[in-house]
Scaffold this active site. Sequence first.
Site, PDB file in Angstrom:
ATOM      1  CB  CYS A 203      28.442 -37.539  52.261  1.00  0.00           C
ATOM      2  SG  CYS A 203      28.651 -39.317  52.063  1.00  0.00           S
ATOM      3  CD  GLU A 204      26.080 -32.526  54.923  1.00  0.00           C
ATOM      4  OE1 GLU A 204      26.609 -31.388  54.890  1.00  0.00           O
ATOM      5  OE2 GLU A 204      25.036 -32.821  54.340  1.00  0.00           O
TER       6      GLU A 204
ATOM      7  CE1 TYR B 224      21.853 -25.776  69.295  1.00  0.00           C
ATOM      8  CE2 TYR B 224      22.458 -27.787  70.459  1.00  0.00           C
ATOM      9  CZ  TYR B 224      21.495 -26.932  69.949  1.00  0.00           C
ATOM     10  OH  TYR B 224      20.178 -27.260  70.107  1.00  0.00           O
TER      11      TYR B 224
ATOM     12  N   PRO C  44      13.086 -28.257  84.079  1.00  0.00           N
ATOM     13  CG  PRO C  44      13.720 -29.733  85.785  1.00  0.00           C
ATOM     14  CD  PRO C  44      12.606 -28.804  85.359  1.00  0.00           C
ATOM     15  N   GLY C  45      15.423 -29.736  81.835  1.00  0.00           N
ATOM     16  CA  GLY C  45      15.613 -30.824  80.877  1.00  0.00           C
ATOM     17  C   GLY C  45      17.037 -31.339  80.963  1.00  0.00           C
ATOM     18  NE  ARG C  46      21.625 -27.909  78.110  1.00  0.00           N
ATOM     19  CZ  ARG C  46      21.736 -28.047  76.792  1.00  0.00           C
ATOM     20  NH1 ARG C  46      22.544 -28.946  76.289  1.00  0.00           N
ATOM     21  NH2 ARG C  46      21.052 -27.258  75.977  1.00  0.00           N
TER      22      ARG C  46
END
Length: 412
Positions: A342-343, A316, A274-276
């Site tokens: 700047c995007e 995402y 498990p991570g999240r």
Amino acid sequence: MHHFEYRDGKLFAEEVSVTELAVEYGTPLYIYSAATFKRHFQAFDSAFDGLDHLTCYSVKANSNLSVLKMLAEEGAGMDVVSGGELFRALKAGVPAEKIVYSGVGKRASEIREALAAGILMFNVESQAELVKINEVAGELGKVAQISIRINPDVDPQTHPYISTGMKKNKFGLDIENSLKAYKMTMDMDNVEAIGMDCHIGSQLTNIDPFLEALDKLLAFYEKLKESGLEIKYLDLGGGLGINYDEEEPPHPTEFGKALADKLADVPLTVILEPGRVIAGNSGIMVTEVVYTKSNPTKNFLIVDGAMNDLVRPSLYGSFHRIGEVVLHGREVKEYDVVGPICESGDFLARERELPGIEQGELLALYSAGAYGFTMSSNYNSRPRACELIVDGDKVVVARKRETYEDLIANEL
Ligand SMILES: *Cc1c(COP(=O)(O)O)cnc(C)c1O
């Protein structure tokens, strides 16, 4: 459940005022709650108490050394995906025999490091990798313990970028090639197959795809036994989702119970990665509103946190809940919350309803503990943010804010 709560209209991380932390340490600022981290780990781990199991926290979710140390002290093993993560896990005091190593492109040098450390096993993702591991282990006079990462071709019903267990994904081997790979190991002197592995995706909000994958692996396990291969481990990867917005992910106990039912008579040690679910809701990112600006169609909050600090919304289209650090109770308006980069893709939230926010005020982005800082960069020559761990009323600087000198430290 987490420990970021309002007291008299002011946001606290455990016992500490978030405003005070922002004043002292600056913004953008990552704040992690030690109690939340520990509680998530224990809740997850104990959900599988009915099974012989090892919980290997997925380092890439949040790889701060202090976070890893804290989890190692709670008894966590670790899942690493690079030599750098292996280095971190070992530095944090994780016993090598609790480390598994996943990833499609392990280099010979990384394989050597993992063998030298004596990790539990490599999750192998191609036949070419298997050949390489056998070769490197031979040079070192060692036997590498491996499992094959099986791509079970199930749809995890999550974002395409974090879906990993379908035929079209680059990960693992299909069932047929997996069997070939296991048979290859029988003729290899420096590789021993001890497990089966899969990891089908991330942010899953339903356990059915996990169970579908498990069924395929258990059928495959029978085939392995027929081929005369006895393995000991069943690694089911990570991927359990969390609540960012209105998702209702299953509680780990639901997953644990379903696994216990299916594995009652199967003599395998289960590994979970498990991570999240451990890190996600254990952290927030705090940012200050630098300017506000409106045109006839939009209200913008221009904040000092950006896609280089927290890329998930840009990458995402992810949702992070946003709240005021001090509640003002103003009338709700719709905002685009954007960074200074700047995007046009540099946004933290779009068309978000928030109570009226003014210049100089602080916002908290929730669920930023996983894939937040670890995915950050220096784009636009922005020094990376500071990371704090709050433990009760104690504050630890887990990573200092980078300086301009840090930006150029490795340049000629
Ligand atoms: C990313 C990853 C994980 C962790 O996934 P989460 O969704 O954060 O639980 C586990 N195993 C492997 C192999 C991974 O790549």
